[in-house]
Design an enzyme around this catalytic site. Structure first.
Site, short mmCIF file in Angstrom:
data_model
loop_
_atom_site.label_atom_id
_atom_site.label_comp_id
_atom_site.label_asym_id
_atom_site.label_seq_id
_atom_site.Cartn_x
_atom_site.Cartn_y
_atom_site.Cartn_z
CB SER A 1 -0.91 9.27 -2.61
OG SER A 1 -1.37 9.75 -1.62
CG ASP B 1 -3.31 16.86 -2.74
OD1 ASP B 1 -3.59 16.49 -1.35
OD2 ASP B 1 -2.69 16.19 -3.42
CG HIS C 1 -4.93 13.38 -3.01
ND1 HIS C 1 -3.31 13.54 -2.57
CD2 HIS C 1 -4.96 11.82 -2.48
CE1 HIS C 1 -2.89 12.37 -2.45
NE2 HIS C 1 -3.72 11.52 -2.30
#
Length: 303
Positions: free
Chosen positions: A151, A245, A275
């Protein structure tokens, strides 16, 4: 495909439990909530785990087996540049070290909003150069370094590769980008389709970006690597995305641009996933698949 049955069950459990979203909390409370979400993850045993300092930046070294001169993955944790630390990502760092038989060094960079861009990136860049310069005492091979993260950590890893290329810095053998942030625009179809209800929400990403960086700085390639004019000459890449996501499309767009620039790239979308799945090896078979594939890619890059 729809979310996997395990994902469906997880999302339902979270919805039934209620409670505030991280984006509804002050950063300090968001950090504590995030720590609680990760405190029960399974942690595999390794030969050595120790905390150190890369100048003023805290780092944690994971050595899977005895012996020096090992390859090394320098890992930057996710959490939107606002939350997350060495402890929230202790479990995945251990798994990556064990699966790849490489030393993993996690970097505990400063967090926004107390330390907005470029402070988190500067910490990562400084730690990377310090680790390279102290490879012998760390028991790693300075010629076999990779960077990676999930991320926001994937964002920092991708940005670092751009900076190292521009500065003609130490050679990076691989970049492992796990559902990375690559564009601050937040205007893709996946942002619309997965705006809420799938773990990471659009509102949370807005909260992260508002704390991290503002204005024209969001178009800086060190914030939005997808906006870099030239991606040629970057390290080989592994890019993982999740179907449900908000960050899916920008991760896949970055992988395509890397390929078009002649960078050896493996891009894999994990269908039915959300995610954050990479850290959930305790419950998600796909998470273990992702860890194993990441380790395989790292091993190949270190040959």
């Amino acid at each position: 495909m729809p979310p996997t049955p395990i994902v469906e069950s997880l999302l339902k459990t979270m919805a039934d439990a209620g409670g505030p979203s991280i984006s509804d909390l002050p950063p300090a409370q968001g950090r504590e909530m995030y720590r609680m979400m990760h405190q029960d993850l399974n942690k595999v045993d390794l030969h050595e785990v120790k905390d150190l300092q890369a100048d003023s930046v805290p780092i944690r070294l994971y050595r899977p087996t005895p012996g020096d001169n090992k390859p090394c993955l320098i890992f930057f944790h996710g959490g939107g540049w606002v939350i997350g630390d060495l402890d929230t990502h202790d479990a995945p760092c251990r798994m990556l070290a064990k699966a790849s038989d490489a030393v993993v060094i996690a970097v505990d960079y400063r967090l926004a909003p107390e330390h907005p861009f470029p402070a988190p990136f500067d910490d990562c860049y400084g730690a990377f150069n310090w680790i390279h310069g102290h490879a012998d005492e760390l028991g790693i091979d300075a010629a076999k370094l990779a960077v990676g993260g999930d991320s926001a950590g994937g964002n920092l890893a991708a940005a670092l590769c751009l900076k190292v290329r521009e500065e003609s810095g130490p050679k990076i053998q691989h970049q492992l980008l796990i559902y990375p942030v690559t564009d601050a625009a937040m205007d893709t179809a996946s942002y619309t389709d997965n705006a809420e209800g799938y773990m990471l929400t659009r509102a949370t990403m807005i909260w992260f970006f508002d704390h991290y960086v503002s204005g024209e700085q969001r178009r800086n390639p060190l914030v939005s690597p997808l906006l870099a004019e030239d991606l040629s000459g970057l390290p080989p890449a592994t890019v993982f995305t999740a179907e449900f996501d908000p960050l899916r499309d920008e991760g896949e767009a970055y992988a395509k641009r890397l390929e078009a620039a002649g960078v050896q790239t493996l891009a894999k979308r994990f269908d039915g996933q959300v995610h954050g799945f990479f850290t959930m090896t305790d419950v998600m078979p796909e998470a273990q698949e992702a860890v194993d594939l990441a380790a395989q890619q790292l091993k190949q890059s270190f040959v």
